[in-house]
Structures are given as C-alpha cells and as structure tokens.
Scaffold this active site. Structure first.
Site, PDB file in Angstrom:
ATOM      1  N   ARG A 164     -16.554   5.733   2.741  1.00 41.66           N
ATOM      2  CA  ARG A 164     -17.015   6.992   2.732  1.00 41.66           C
ATOM      3  C   ARG A 164     -16.889   7.807   1.626  1.00 41.66           C
ATOM      4  O   ARG A 164     -17.593   8.823   1.155  1.00 41.66           O
ATOM      5  CB  ARG A 164     -16.344   7.908   4.129  1.00 41.66           C
ATOM      6  CG  ARG A 164     -14.910   7.989   3.817  1.00 41.66           C
ATOM      7  CD  ARG A 164     -14.140   8.995   4.698  1.00 41.66           C
ATOM      8  NE  ARG A 164     -12.761   9.415   4.297  1.00 41.66           N
ATOM      9  CZ  ARG A 164     -11.940   8.616   4.638  1.00 41.66           C
ATOM     10  NH1 ARG A 164     -11.941   7.265   5.489  1.00 41.66           N
ATOM     11  NH2 ARG A 164     -10.680   9.070   4.241  1.00 41.66           N
ATOM     12  N   GLU A 212     -10.098   2.892   9.595  1.00 39.72           N
ATOM     13  CA  GLU A 212      -8.670   3.430   9.917  1.00 39.72           C
ATOM     14  C   GLU A 212      -8.948   4.457  11.303  1.00 39.72           C
ATOM     15  O   GLU A 212      -8.051   4.341  11.884  1.00 39.72           O
ATOM     16  CB  GLU A 212      -8.185   4.381   8.767  1.00 39.72           C
ATOM     17  CG  GLU A 212      -6.871   5.091   8.980  1.00 39.72           C
ATOM     18  CD  GLU A 212      -6.242   5.777   8.000  1.00 39.72           C
ATOM     19  OE1 GLU A 212      -5.133   6.271   7.843  1.00 39.72           O
ATOM     20  OE2 GLU A 212      -6.865   5.778   6.773  1.00 39.72           O
ATOM     21  N   HIS A 217       0.740  -1.146   0.026  1.00 40.71           N
ATOM     22  CA  HIS A 217       0.058  -0.193   0.274  1.00 40.71           C
ATOM     23  C   HIS A 217       0.706   1.300  -0.109  1.00 40.71           C
ATOM     24  O   HIS A 217       1.271   1.485   1.007  1.00 40.71           O
ATOM     25  CB  HIS A 217      -0.965   0.111   1.337  1.00 40.71           C
ATOM     26  CG  HIS A 217      -1.993   1.082   1.392  1.00 40.71           C
ATOM     27  ND1 HIS A 217      -2.906   1.036   0.236  1.00 40.71           N
ATOM     28  CD2 HIS A 217      -1.984   2.315   1.916  1.00 40.71           C
ATOM     29  CE1 HIS A 217      -3.771   2.145   0.535  1.00 40.71           C
ATOM     30  NE2 HIS A 217      -3.269   2.873   1.506  1.00 40.71           N
ATOM     31  N   ASP A 234       2.230   3.406   2.604  1.00 39.02           N
ATOM     32  CA  ASP A 234       1.099   4.305   2.646  1.00 39.02           C
ATOM     33  C   ASP A 234       1.669   5.635   2.465  1.00 39.02           C
ATOM     34  O   ASP A 234       1.795   5.927   1.402  1.00 39.02           O
ATOM     35  CB  ASP A 234       0.292   4.027   4.126  1.00 39.02           C
ATOM     36  CG  ASP A 234      -0.846   5.085   3.844  1.00 39.02           C
ATOM     37  OD1 ASP A 234      -1.054   5.493   3.213  1.00 39.02           O
ATOM     38  OD2 ASP A 234      -1.673   4.755   4.965  1.00 39.02           O
ATOM     39  N   HIS A 252      -5.615  -0.913   6.776  1.00 41.38           N
ATOM     40  CA  HIS A 252      -5.488  -0.536   7.939  1.00 41.38           C
ATOM     41  C   HIS A 252      -6.444  -1.359   8.745  1.00 41.38           C
ATOM     42  O   HIS A 252      -5.945  -2.034   9.686  1.00 41.38           O
ATOM     43  CB  HIS A 252      -6.145   1.084   7.997  1.00 41.38           C
ATOM     44  CG  HIS A 252      -5.367   2.043   7.427  1.00 41.38           C
ATOM     45  ND1 HIS A 252      -3.817   1.979   7.406  1.00 41.38           N
ATOM     46  CD2 HIS A 252      -5.766   2.795   6.181  1.00 41.38           C
ATOM     47  CE1 HIS A 252      -3.491   3.021   6.475  1.00 41.38           C
ATOM     48  NE2 HIS A 252      -4.468   3.211   5.976  1.00 41.38           N
ATOM     49  N   ARG A 310      -5.087  15.864   6.424  1.00 34.87           N
ATOM     50  CA  ARG A 310      -5.612  15.749   4.957  1.00 34.87           C
ATOM     51  C   ARG A 310      -5.570  17.145   4.322  1.00 34.87           C
ATOM     52  O   ARG A 310      -5.125  17.100   3.139  1.00 34.87           O
ATOM     53  CB  ARG A 310      -7.198  15.171   5.310  1.00 34.87           C
ATOM     54  CG  ARG A 310      -7.166  13.756   5.229  1.00 34.87           C
ATOM     55  CD  ARG A 310      -8.540  13.131   4.776  1.00 34.87           C
ATOM     56  NE  ARG A 310      -9.662  13.957   4.850  1.00 34.87           N
ATOM     57  CZ  ARG A 310     -10.906  13.743   4.440  1.00 34.87           C
ATOM     58  NH1 ARG A 310     -11.103  12.855   3.847  1.00 34.87           N
ATOM     59  NH2 ARG A 310     -11.785  14.355   4.883  1.00 34.87           N
ATOM     60  N   HIS A 360       0.892   5.390  -1.573  1.00 37.51           N
ATOM     61  CA  HIS A 360       0.455   6.644  -2.151  1.00 37.51           C
ATOM     62  C   HIS A 360       1.717   7.519  -2.631  1.00 37.51           C
ATOM     63  O   HIS A 360       2.286   8.298  -1.746  1.00 37.51           O
ATOM     64  CB  HIS A 360      -0.334   7.530  -1.523  1.00 37.51           C
ATOM     65  CG  HIS A 360      -1.565   6.939  -0.758  1.00 37.51           C
ATOM     66  ND1 HIS A 360      -2.573   6.166  -1.293  1.00 37.51           N
ATOM     67  CD2 HIS A 360      -1.738   6.825   0.677  1.00 37.51           C
ATOM     68  CE1 HIS A 360      -3.359   5.662  -0.509  1.00 37.51           C
ATOM     69  NE2 HIS A 360      -3.273   6.055   0.494  1.00 37.51           N
TER      70      HIS A 360
END
Length: 449
Positions: free
Chosen positions: A207, A232, A53, A317, A266, A79, A55
């Site tokens: 979500r 998570e 995983h 991640d 997660h 975020r 990004h």
C-alpha cells in the site's frame, strides 16, 4: 583470541557436554573438548536468537496506546498514536530509545536485530543535510549496546493502494526513489564502520509503494535481504483486491522475484495456496506474535506453512514488550488457542521449545543475511548462558531446558550474553545499562511532558 567453556552447550547436533570455543575476529574458530586453559567457564550455553523485525523508536510509546477510543480500536486507530509520537522525536530521542530497546533485547537473549527503519526526515518532513542522519543514530545505538545490526532502510511513498502520495502525518517517512537511493548508499557507508553489521532494503508495504517503485527498490538490494510488510490486516487484503484485483501475497508473488532473500513480515492473512507458494519460494515469514496479538492482527497459519517446508523467524516489531522467549511462546500459544490443541509446532515426540528455538534461529539468521549461524565454526560468536541455579531450571535436563526457558517461570533466567565474542550482558544486566537507561529516561521525560 577469546575462550569460552560450557559444561552443556547447544550445537546443531544437539546438546554437548564439556566444550570450549575459541573465538577469533568475532566468530567461532574452533570447538574443543574439555576446558581450554584460560577459558571463562559457564554451565549452560546456547545460540542467541535473531530479532528479524524491529521499529526501535516505537519502544518509547509502549503503554501509551492502550486506552480505548470512542469506538472499536484497531491497527488503523493505533497508527494515529504512532504518528503523533513519531512526529515529536528528535535524532537524540531516537538514539536513546533505540539503545534502550537494544539493551532489553540483549538481556532477554536476542543477539542481532533487523531494524526496519522508516523514521528518516526532520519533523517538518525535510531531509536532514546528511540523508542518513537517523540511520546513523540507529547504528550508534547498536554500537553502544553491542547488538548485531542488519539495517533495513524503508522506502515509503504512498498512503494507500490507490497510489495517493503520503499524507502529512507520514512526512517523516516518505521518500522519492532518488532520495531513497541516497539513504541506501548512506546505510551502506554506516554499516561498513560498525563491526558485524550489514544492510538490506525494505519497501514498506504494497500500500506504500507503487508496482514500479517496488521493482526499483528490490533492484537496489544487490543480493542482500529484502523485507516487506504484507497481508497483516484484513482491510489491507480487501483494499488490495479492490485496487489490484489480487490479494497482497498473491499479487506480490506474481509481480516480484520473491526468493530466499525475502522476508515477508506478518503474512497473517494468506490462503492455503498462498501459504504453500510462499513456502516454496524460500522466503522467510517474519512473525511478530506479541505485536500481532497487541494490534489484533490475527493468527498466522504456522502448521500449514511448516508442513509445506516454510521458514520462519520472530521479531519484536512495535517493541511493546521485548522478550525473546516470549515471542516464540506467543507463537505457539496462538496456535493452541486457534486449534484448541497443545504442542502444535513440535514434531511427534519432539520438544516444542527446541522446535521453536531452532526454527527462529535458522529463519531469522537467513532473513538478516547471516549464512552461518548457531554454534558452528565460522558463525558469529553470538551466545547466551542460562543461570543453572535458577528455579526454572532445577530438575530439568537437556531434553527440557528449552521448554522451561520458553514456557516456564523464566524471568531472570538469561545470565550472560555475548555478541561477536564480547560480553554484553553479565548477571542478567547489560554492562552499560545505567548510562543508557538515564539517556532513555531523559528522552521520555521530554516526550511525555
């Protein structure tokens, strides 16, 4: 045909001495006793680890989100920093930053990456003429570094469990189902041109997708991996209960055909019943211990999950720190802190380092679509050699080699790395480190100006 020889080599049956590998088409064709004529010889060899995983673009923001805000910081405030960074990146930036991340993965012993790729569109949110432009940049970074790639284009359409559309700051991520189908088709085309690459699908989270969208995206997998963020954060659990009358993992297991193709990334906040049910499903728990610690997510109940027969893998991640041994070390240390115990994830009398390596290898390979893995005939020749003269190794035999790699003073211990039989790291440094770092530096100079 390639030939490699190891004085000591970790195989599924344990450490073996004086073994040669023949490599054909990037895969292990045979294991032979002794040193084959013409073989390149090394002292300690083991399988590389899968990074299930990543990004990659977030590697560029490492260190830029550690200044405390006016109140309590959390994943949700983090975020905001991520959105600002994502909205500034060009395709060239993405490729340069991904390549740097992949160099660092290889140099620490990761040999394959699952790229959970959700930065799809232009800065204004409009799709590129080639819908898979950004995915192609990820593939170009993988090709430049030689890391194995499982490309996981992400479907992202909602801003919360209430079904509201994506917000303006999420415009580079958001897609319709038709646009996502184009991204999947483009990803399939891209990986066909990249040696050893494959792809899957990735509904971002419960979500970010509606129930109907989740079913549609999972249906596009065609037997390939399906990855999803789930459970998570505590707030995520609370919102799921409020909107869907069920906890995230509870809802997912009740509404999707979760099986061994799935990776639940997660899965931090699960009840005992959910933990046992995920283990029974065969899904892999995609744990990212360094990022989960960095974001303050919480601690996965690994002892319960493993006791129920669950499978796990590890990922980097956010790429705030890239370290193959560090991920499994943080996994074990989180359990020690939670339980005030030692050697939590090893069987009685067993090596903790060996248990962590074996679990991450098996689960991560399965999650990334590789059915045959490790030092096996037919498996990709994804290998790591350790420097037998490194201070961390001195005094250690086979029984504790993985323990000193995971828990010891192991900086610089990885010597060489091969993916599909090609040497990517030599003497601890990626063979293309210089030019790739220069591109990364140029991208970061622009982004941080």
């Amino acid at each position: 045909m390639g030939l490699l020889h190891f004085e000591l080599l970790l195989t599924p049956s344990g450490w073996r001495r004086d073994v040669s590998l023949t490599i054909e088409g990037g895969r292990i064709a045979a294991l032979l006793p002794g040193r084959a004529s013409g073989a390149e010889s090394h002292r300690i060899g083991l399988p590389g680890l899968p990074n299930l995983h990543s990004h990659a673009f977030q590697r560029g923001m490492s260190g830029f989100s550690e200044i405390r805000g006016p109140g309590a910081d959390s994943f949700w405030s983090w975020r905001d920093t991520m959105y600002r960074f994502a909205l500034a990146m060009t395709p060239d930036d993405v490729e340069a930053i991904a390549a740097q991340a992949y160099v660092e993965m290889l140099e620490t012993g990761f040999t394959r990456v699952g790229e959970f790729h959700y930065l799809h569109h232009g800065v204004d949110g409009r799709p590129y003429a080639d819908r898979a432009e950004m995915a192609a940049r990820i593939a170009a970074a993988a090709a430049a570094t030689g890391i194995g790639l499982t490309l996981l284009p992400v479907f992202y359409a909602r801003s919360g469990f209430d079904g509201a559309p994506a917000r303006p700051e999420q415009r580079r991520f958001a897609s319709s189902l038709d646009l996502y189908a184009d991204l999947v088709a483009g990803s399939a085309r891209i990986v066909e041109e990249l040696d050893g690459a494959t792809f899957g699908v990735a509904p971002h989270s419960l979500r970010a997708v509606s129930p109907d969208e989740l079913r549609a995206v999972a249906g596009m997998a065609g037997g390939r991996p399906v990855h999803i963020h789930v459970a998570e954060q505590v707030r995520e659990v609370e919102e799921s209960v409020a909107r869907r009358s069920a906890r995230p993992v509870e809802w997912l297991l009740g509404h999707a055909a979760v099986d061994a193709r799935w990776c639940l990334v997660h899965a931090t906040h699960m009840t005992v019943a959910e933990t046992d049910a995920v283990a029974r499903s065969g899904a892999v728990a995609g744990l990212c211990p360094i990022t989960e610690a960095n974001l303050g997510d919480g601690i996965f109940d690994a002892p319960r999950f493993l006791a129920a027969g669950g499978r796990f893998g590890v990922g980097t991640d956010s790429n705030v720190s890239i370290d193959a041994a560090g991920e499994v070390r943080q996994l074990e240390y989180s359990q020690r802190l939670a339980l005030r115990a030692r050697n939590v994830l090893a069987a009685p009398g067993g090596s903790t380092g060996a248990a962590l390596h074996a679990g991450a290898l098996a689960g991560g390979s399965a999650a990334l679509g590789e059915a045959v893995f490790g030092v096996e005939v037919g498996a990709p020749a994804d290998l790591v050699s350790l420097d037998a003269d490194h201070p961390a190794v001195i005094g250690h035999g086979p029984e504790t080699l993985l323990d000193t790699w995971v828990f010891g003073p192991s900086v610089g211990l990885v010597d060489c790395v091969w993916t599909r039989g090609a040497k990517r790291v030599d003497g601890g440094r990626h063979v293309s480190r210089g030019p790739l770092r220069a591109r990364f530096a140029a991208a970061m100079a622009r982004l941080s100006a």
